[in-house]
Design an enzyme around this catalytic site. Sequence first.
Site, PDB file in Angstrom:
ATOM      1  N   LYS A  73     -31.745 -18.494  -1.984  1.00 11.22           N
ATOM      2  CA  LYS A  73     -32.844 -17.610  -1.561  1.00 11.22           C
ATOM      3  C   LYS A  73     -32.386 -16.307  -0.901  1.00 11.22           C
ATOM      4  O   LYS A  73     -33.004 -15.270  -1.084  1.00 11.22           O
ATOM      5  CB  LYS A  73     -33.730 -18.356  -0.560  1.00 11.22           C
ATOM      6  CG  LYS A  73     -34.749 -19.275  -1.181  1.00 11.22           C
ATOM      7  CD  LYS A  73     -35.527 -19.963  -0.073  1.00 11.22           C
ATOM      8  CE  LYS A  73     -36.947 -20.197  -0.479  1.00 11.22           C
ATOM      9  NZ  LYS A  73     -37.750 -20.850   0.549  1.00 11.22           N
ATOM     10  N   GLY A 133     -39.640 -21.003  15.205  1.00 10.73           N
ATOM     11  CA  GLY A 133     -38.788 -20.986  14.025  1.00 10.73           C
ATOM     12  C   GLY A 133     -38.313 -19.590  13.691  1.00 10.73           C
ATOM     13  O   GLY A 133     -38.978 -18.594  14.021  1.00 10.73           O
ATOM     14  N   VAL A 234     -45.048 -26.816   9.006  1.00 10.37           N
ATOM     15  CA  VAL A 234     -44.543 -26.561   7.642  1.00 10.37           C
ATOM     16  C   VAL A 234     -44.072 -27.857   6.978  1.00 10.37           C
ATOM     17  O   VAL A 234     -43.935 -27.925   5.767  1.00 10.37           O
ATOM     18  CB  VAL A 234     -43.368 -25.551   7.626  1.00 10.37           C
ATOM     19  CG1 VAL A 234     -43.845 -24.158   7.932  1.00 10.37           C
ATOM     20  CG2 VAL A 234     -42.254 -25.972   8.551  1.00 10.37           C
TER      21      VAL A 234
HETATM   22  P1  NAD Z   1     -33.849 -23.044   7.901  1.00 10.42           P
HETATM   23  O1  NAD Z   1     -32.621 -23.873   7.881  1.00 10.42           O
HETATM   24  O2  NAD Z   1     -33.852 -21.685   7.259  1.00 10.42           O
HETATM   25  O3  NAD Z   1     -34.334 -22.861   9.440  1.00 10.42           O
HETATM   26  C1  NAD Z   1     -34.241 -23.902  10.366  1.00 10.42           C
HETATM   27  C2  NAD Z   1     -35.024 -23.550  11.627  1.00 10.42           C
HETATM   28  O4  NAD Z   1     -35.133 -24.756  12.418  1.00 10.42           O
HETATM   29  C3  NAD Z   1     -34.364 -22.539  12.534  1.00 10.42           C
HETATM   30  O5  NAD Z   1     -35.364 -21.765  13.163  1.00 10.42           O
HETATM   31  C4  NAD Z   1     -33.640 -23.405  13.571  1.00 10.42           C
HETATM   32  O6  NAD Z   1     -33.396 -22.732  14.780  1.00 10.42           O
HETATM   33  C5  NAD Z   1     -34.656 -24.508  13.744  1.00 10.42           C
HETATM   34  N1  NAD Z   1     -34.121 -25.773  14.260  1.00 10.42           N
HETATM   35  C6  NAD Z   1     -33.194 -26.569  13.672  1.00 10.42           C
HETATM   36  N2  NAD Z   1     -32.985 -27.661  14.440  1.00 10.42           N
HETATM   37  C7  NAD Z   1     -33.814 -27.548  15.520  1.00 10.42           C
HETATM   38  C8  NAD Z   1     -34.067 -28.350  16.663  1.00 10.42           C
HETATM   39  N3  NAD Z   1     -33.418 -29.498  16.864  1.00 10.42           N
HETATM   40  N4  NAD Z   1     -34.976 -27.914  17.566  1.00 10.42           N
HETATM   41  C9  NAD Z   1     -35.625 -26.754  17.388  1.00 10.42           C
HETATM   42  N5  NAD Z   1     -35.433 -25.947  16.319  1.00 10.42           N
HETATM   43  C10 NAD Z   1     -34.541 -26.341  15.404  1.00 10.42           C
HETATM   44  O7  NAD Z   1     -34.970 -23.947   7.271  1.00 10.42           O
HETATM   45  P2  NAD Z   1     -36.294 -23.493   6.488  1.00 10.42           P
HETATM   46  O8  NAD Z   1     -35.974 -23.280   5.056  1.00 10.42           O
HETATM   47  O9  NAD Z   1     -36.977 -22.433   7.246  1.00 10.42           O
HETATM   48  O10 NAD Z   1     -37.136 -24.852   6.571  1.00 10.42           O
HETATM   49  C11 NAD Z   1     -37.703 -25.295   7.793  1.00 10.42           C
HETATM   50  C12 NAD Z   1     -38.696 -26.404   7.483  1.00 10.42           C
HETATM   51  O11 NAD Z   1     -39.737 -25.861   6.690  1.00 10.42           O
HETATM   52  C13 NAD Z   1     -38.116 -27.564   6.687  1.00 10.42           C
HETATM   53  O12 NAD Z   1     -38.662 -28.758   7.197  1.00 10.42           O
HETATM   54  C14 NAD Z   1     -38.637 -27.329   5.277  1.00 10.42           C
HETATM   55  O13 NAD Z   1     -38.815 -28.523   4.552  1.00 10.42           O
HETATM   56  C15 NAD Z   1     -39.986 -26.693   5.576  1.00 10.42           C
HETATM   57  N6  NAD Z   1     -40.492 -25.816   4.494  1.00 10.42           N
HETATM   58  C16 NAD Z   1     -41.758 -26.074   4.052  1.00 10.42           C
HETATM   59  C17 NAD Z   1     -42.302 -25.277   3.060  1.00 10.42           C
HETATM   60  C18 NAD Z   1     -43.686 -25.570   2.559  1.00 10.42           C
HETATM   61  O14 NAD Z   1     -44.069 -25.018   1.518  1.00 10.42           O
HETATM   62  N7  NAD Z   1     -44.448 -26.387   3.264  1.00 10.42           N
HETATM   63  C19 NAD Z   1     -41.561 -24.190   2.524  1.00 10.42           C
HETATM   64  C20 NAD Z   1     -40.267 -23.947   3.019  1.00 10.42           C
HETATM   65  C21 NAD Z   1     -39.753 -24.782   4.018  1.00 10.42           C
END
Ligand code: NAD
Length: 287
Positions: A73, A133, A234
Amino acid sequence: MAERITGHTELIGLIATPIRHSSSPRMHNEAFAKLGLDYAYLAFEVGAEDLEDTIKGFRAMKVRGSNVSMPNKTIVHKYLDKLSDAAEMCGSVNTIVNDNGVLTGHVTDGIGYMSGLKDAGIDIIGKKMTIVGAGGAATAIQVQAALDGVKEISIFNRKDEFYKRAQKTVKDINEKTNCKATLYDLADLDKLKEEIASSYIFANATGMGMKPLEGQTYIPDKSFLRKDLIVTDVVYAPAETALLKMAKEVGCKTLNGFPMMLFQGAAAFKLWTNQDMPIEHVKEVMG
Ligand code: NAD
């Protein structure tokens, strides 16, 4: 399927690794079949090292488009011709559209989140949001919410490797939109409580609540929430995270990550086909 695929059928790809678990092929192929559209959607296990060749291949084969997921991405923009405003601001692409050889990168995760709210009868335009986030999902939501007219966004994140990304997002939002964005350290729980108290909606946009953090939340107790607060997550597996469970107990209206997933797909579907995804049909088969 044998009846559906012809010499005219156009390919839509999905490039990521790991990817075999994805529900996107089922979602899009169901929608194509329902509307009688001559496309097929296939997942390809492609990582960063083969990404450039894959995009060259898509160009050579005149593939109509593709979805993009991790780890591609934040890298794929290098091989494209144009980016949407949101993709530019997010530094991330989840959808590619090939218009007669011109490849444009879009990000539809934020559109998916905003459309999911609308579908649930929730209007956050002109209001304040607090969101935790700073990763891909969070940035896409923050940028789209600001572009769509959310008035104020308070962003919280841990001081980890994502914090810098949030600083850039805040700067971009404040410079390029009418929304006022502010960043705080998630360790400051008093501030988090204060910001949630003055917000219309609170959103978790981290993997907190999902494996390996299933059953956990950074919200210490119910006093952080109130009945008329909207709480979204999310995460969609599990369907109810510890945060959403707590919010429901307080009486908040809640929304998990399923609508965001569905509507980010619908936005990509529209970009490739110029048609609306048959949402109710897809909800039925995927739900
Ligand atoms: P990413 O790896 O880009 O970001 C991770 C985020 O989580 C960061 O902000 C990090 O600081 C935070 N984080 C990690 N561990 C943590 C903790 N213990 N306490 C607090 N914050 C913590 O991930 P992403 O791609 O942004 O995905 C995040 C979530 O969103 C995942 O669960 C993913 O499945 C979900 N997601 C859902 C959709 C949807 O369409 N519903 C789309 C994309 C991602």
